[in-house]
Design an enzyme around this catalytic site. Structure first.
Site, PDB file in Angstrom:
ATOM      1  CE1 TYR A 207     -72.074   9.015 -70.350  1.00  0.00           C
ATOM      2  CE2 TYR A 207     -70.754  10.985 -69.961  1.00  0.00           C
ATOM      3  CZ  TYR A 207     -71.381   9.850 -69.486  1.00  0.00           C
ATOM      4  OH  TYR A 207     -71.324   9.554 -68.141  1.00  0.00           O
TER       5      TYR A 207
ATOM      6  CE  LYS B 146     -74.564  10.319 -67.640  1.00  0.00           C
ATOM      7  NZ  LYS B 146     -75.287   9.623 -66.565  1.00  0.00           N
TER       8      LYS B 146
ATOM      9  CB  VAL C 134     -70.974   5.460 -59.865  1.00  0.00           C
ATOM     10  CG1 VAL C 134     -71.741   6.368 -58.917  1.00  0.00           C
ATOM     11  CG2 VAL C 134     -69.919   6.245 -60.620  1.00  0.00           C
ATOM     12  N   GLY C 135     -72.266   2.852 -58.881  1.00  0.00           N
ATOM     13  CA  GLY C 135     -73.357   2.202 -58.142  1.00  0.00           C
ATOM     14  C   GLY C 135     -72.827   1.253 -57.080  1.00  0.00           C
TER      15      GLY C 135
ATOM     16  CB  SER D 217     -70.204  13.147 -66.887  1.00  0.00           C
ATOM     17  OG  SER D 217     -68.975  13.426 -67.517  1.00  0.00           O
ATOM     18  CB  SER D 218     -66.570  17.034 -65.290  1.00  0.00           C
ATOM     19  OG  SER D 218     -65.696  16.078 -65.837  1.00  0.00           O
ATOM     20  CB  CYS D 219     -67.657  15.238 -70.538  1.00  0.00           C
ATOM     21  SG  CYS D 219     -69.101  14.188 -70.608  1.00  0.00           S
TER      22      CYS D 219
ATOM     23  N   GLY E 129     -72.073  -1.228 -61.512  1.00  0.00           N
ATOM     24  CA  GLY E 129     -71.053  -0.367 -62.118  1.00  0.00           C
ATOM     25  C   GLY E 129     -70.106   0.213 -61.086  1.00  0.00           C
TER      26      GLY E 129
ATOM     27  CD1 TRP F 169     -53.520   5.094 -76.880  1.00  0.00           C
ATOM     28  CD2 TRP F 169     -55.671   5.572 -76.423  1.00  0.00           C
ATOM     29  NE1 TRP F 169     -54.240   3.935 -76.989  1.00  0.00           N
ATOM     30  CE2 TRP F 169     -55.552   4.197 -76.711  1.00  0.00           C
ATOM     31  CE3 TRP F 169     -56.917   6.101 -76.095  1.00  0.00           C
ATOM     32  CZ2 TRP F 169     -56.664   3.342 -76.690  1.00  0.00           C
ATOM     33  CZ3 TRP F 169     -58.018   5.261 -76.080  1.00  0.00           C
ATOM     34  CH2 TRP F 169     -57.886   3.897 -76.381  1.00  0.00           C
TER      35      TRP F 169
ATOM     36  N   PRO G 164     -69.888  14.521 -61.368  1.00  0.00           N
ATOM     37  CG  PRO G 164     -70.178  12.244 -61.010  1.00  0.00           C
ATOM     38  CD  PRO G 164     -70.793  13.412 -61.684  1.00  0.00           C
ATOM     39  CB  THR G 165     -63.967  15.158 -61.800  1.00  0.00           C
ATOM     40  OG1 THR G 165     -62.948  15.379 -62.744  1.00  0.00           O
ATOM     41  CG2 THR G 165     -63.431  14.296 -60.660  1.00  0.00           C
ATOM     42  CG  ASN G 166     -61.927  12.390 -65.983  1.00  0.00           C
ATOM     43  OD1 ASN G 166     -62.521  13.460 -65.999  1.00  0.00           O
ATOM     44  ND2 ASN G 166     -61.321  11.908 -67.047  1.00  0.00           N
ATOM     45  CG  LEU G 167     -66.148   9.341 -61.018  1.00  0.00           C
ATOM     46  CD1 LEU G 167     -67.572   8.818 -61.082  1.00  0.00           C
ATOM     47  CD2 LEU G 167     -65.860   9.995 -59.669  1.00  0.00           C
TER      48      LEU G 167
ATOM     49  CG  HIS H  92     -63.090   6.603 -68.423  1.00  0.00           C
ATOM     50  ND1 HIS H  92     -64.191   5.893 -67.988  1.00  0.00           N
ATOM     51  CD2 HIS H  92     -63.564   7.635 -69.130  1.00  0.00           C
ATOM     52  CE1 HIS H  92     -65.284   6.503 -68.418  1.00  0.00           C
ATOM     53  NE2 HIS H  92     -64.942   7.558 -69.111  1.00  0.00           N
TER      54      HIS H  92
HETATM   55  P1  GDP Z   1     -61.910  11.865 -71.479  1.00  0.00           P
HETATM   56  O1  GDP Z   1     -61.533  12.399 -70.118  1.00  0.00           O
HETATM   57  O2  GDP Z   1     -63.374  11.955 -71.765  1.00  0.00           O
HETATM   58  O3  GDP Z   1     -61.091  12.487 -72.583  1.00  0.00           O
HETATM   59  O4  GDP Z   1     -61.666  10.294 -71.490  1.00  0.00           O
HETATM   60  P2  GDP Z   1     -60.452   9.283 -71.275  1.00  0.00           P
HETATM   61  O5  GDP Z   1     -60.314   8.954 -69.833  1.00  0.00           O
HETATM   62  O6  GDP Z   1     -60.712   8.122 -72.194  1.00  0.00           O
HETATM   63  O7  GDP Z   1     -59.126  10.016 -71.815  1.00  0.00           O
HETATM   64  C1  GDP Z   1     -58.458  11.019 -71.130  1.00  0.00           C
HETATM   65  C2  GDP Z   1     -57.160  11.371 -71.807  1.00  0.00           C
HETATM   66  O8  GDP Z   1     -56.215  10.310 -71.639  1.00  0.00           O
HETATM   67  C3  GDP Z   1     -57.233  11.630 -73.322  1.00  0.00           C
HETATM   68  O9  GDP Z   1     -56.381  12.719 -73.624  1.00  0.00           O
HETATM   69  C4  GDP Z   1     -56.652  10.343 -73.904  1.00  0.00           C
HETATM   70  O10 GDP Z   1     -56.077  10.518 -75.188  1.00  0.00           O
HETATM   71  C5  GDP Z   1     -55.583  10.012 -72.868  1.00  0.00           C
HETATM   72  N1  GDP Z   1     -55.122   8.610 -72.871  1.00  0.00           N
HETATM   73  C6  GDP Z   1     -53.835   8.213 -72.906  1.00  0.00           C
HETATM   74  N2  GDP Z   1     -53.735   6.873 -72.953  1.00  0.00           N
HETATM   75  C7  GDP Z   1     -55.004   6.396 -72.902  1.00  0.00           C
HETATM   76  C8  GDP Z   1     -55.540   5.075 -72.918  1.00  0.00           C
HETATM   77  O11 GDP Z   1     -54.848   4.062 -73.000  1.00  0.00           O
HETATM   78  N3  GDP Z   1     -56.907   4.978 -72.832  1.00  0.00           N
HETATM   79  C9  GDP Z   1     -57.716   6.091 -72.749  1.00  0.00           C
HETATM   80  N4  GDP Z   1     -59.055   5.922 -72.645  1.00  0.00           N
HETATM   81  N5  GDP Z   1     -57.224   7.346 -72.779  1.00  0.00           N
HETATM   82  C10 GDP Z   1     -55.888   7.506 -72.846  1.00  0.00           C
END
Ligand code: GDP
Length: 317
Positions: free
Chosen positions: A141, A145, A20-21, A112-114, A18, A207, A168-171, A184
């Site tokens: 999830y 965790k 991280v690994g 995870s930070s979530c 993965g 999105w 960790p935060t978003n990686l 992500h």
């Molecule tokens: P989160 O940090 O757990 O919410 O996970 P994500 O990384 O999937 O999404 C982070 C933010 O990015 C959210 O507000 C999504 O709506 C936004 N976002 C915008 N475009 C995208 C896309 O194409 N894919 C994903 N995964 N998120 C998106």
């Protein structure tokens, strides 16, 4: 307080294929660890309690880096909460139960930070864990965790093993998933904008509203943090690992567009969920241990994009 690890001890990296690994394996090898133990999911299904116990009995690692998990972005979490809950609980439980039975002295669990409450004060300090309701888009999830973090602290208390947890935060980085629906945001946007450039599209749709704020850490910085924690941290509380800085999704989209050379229009689709409005971590605990992030977002985006393009070329060939 722990001490530096002997480079000859067997270190098991669970989840080595993965994001991280794989970064942890790269770092351990670079730092001279000679006995890095791994098993692919074909060789070992970590959700299988007995098989995992047998594997750990055979290899007897002295250090376990628990980076195996079912992960995904906001859409994947929304689509399959039962899988995210069940797979993650089973993976953690099999590894930690087996490690506990063998009294493996060091284990680092990655959360995870979530896991922090949705509406907690920012930047998020470790102490706010379990102080309020979670963000609904990744609740399953997060609960799995949180169970992992609680298992680590419970084993510390009951058995006296000095296990630790990191949050960790978003990686992002090489080896990430670039699946448009499941990944992500950062890899999803790199792919979308890259495709738009190639197809000469005038608009890319992102999105949500673009207003949520996120923090992004390069996975090679996380790997350094994992080693720092294994060598220098021994406490009950999980430790945040991030940059301490965030930006809006709209600003991230601009940065990605600049990285891949997209000059068209960026549109937003508010029918897609935003998720939590903000989750930036307080990283004072790990900073006090001497770790700091080194790879800035612009630089990390460039190198990750180069990695993605390289991987694409391999697929095309
Ligand atoms: P989160 O940090 O757990 O919410 O996970 P994500 O990384 O999937 O999404 C982070 C933010 O990015 C959210 O507000 C999504 O709506 C936004 N976002 C915008 N475009 C995208 C896309 O194409 N894919 C994903 N995964 N998120 C998106």
């Amino acid at each position: 307080m722990h001490s530096p690890l002997n480079r000859d001890v067997p270190v098991y990296v669970a989840g080595h294929t993965g994001l991280v690994g794989s970064a942890c394996v790269r770092l351990l090898r670079r730092r001279g660890f000679t006995r890095v133990v791994t098993a692919s999911s074909a060789e070992l299904d970590l959700r299988d309690h007995e098989a995992t116990a047998g594997f750990l009995r055979r290899h007897r690692p002295e250090v376990v880096l628990l980076a195996a998990a079912r992960v995904g972005g906001i859409a994947a979490n929304h689509a399959a909460p039962a899988d995210f809950l069940s797979d993650n609980l089973r993976i953690q439980l099999s590894i930690m139960d087996a490690a506990r039975a063998l009294r493996i002295p060091r284990l680092l669990f990655l959360g995870s930070s979530c896991i922090y409450p949705r509406d907690c004060p920012q930047p998020i300090h470790e102490s706010v864990l379990l102080s309020g309701p979670l963000e609904p888009t990744n609740e399953a999830y997060a609960v799995a965790k949180i169970a992992g973090v609680t298992q680590v602290s419970s084993v510390r208390r009951q058995d006296g093993l000095p296990w630790i947890s990191a949050m960790p935060t978003n990686l992002y980085g090489p080896g990430d998933s670039f699946d448009p629906e499941r990944s992500h945001v950062l890899p999803a946007l790199l792919r979308k904008f890259d495709e738009a450039v190639r197809e000469d599209a005038g608009t890319v749709t992102v999105w949500g509203t673009g207003t949520p704020r996120r923090e992004f850490l390069h996975v090679d910085d996380l790997a350094e943090a994992c080693l720092t924690l294994l060598e220098h941290y021994d406490d009950d509380s999980p430790v945040n690992v991030g940059t301490g800085e965030d930006l809006t999704i709209a600003a991230l989209a601009e940065l990605v567009a600049a990285t891949v050379g997209f000059r068209g229009r960026i549109a937003f689709d508010p029918r897609r969920p935003d998720g939590t409005p903000r989750k930036v971590l307080d990283i004072s605990t790990i900073r006090a241990l001497g770790w700091a992030p080194r790879i800035g977002l612009a630089e990390g985006l460039r190198s990750t994009y180069a990695w993605y393009r390289g991987a694409q070329e391999v697929v095309v060939r």
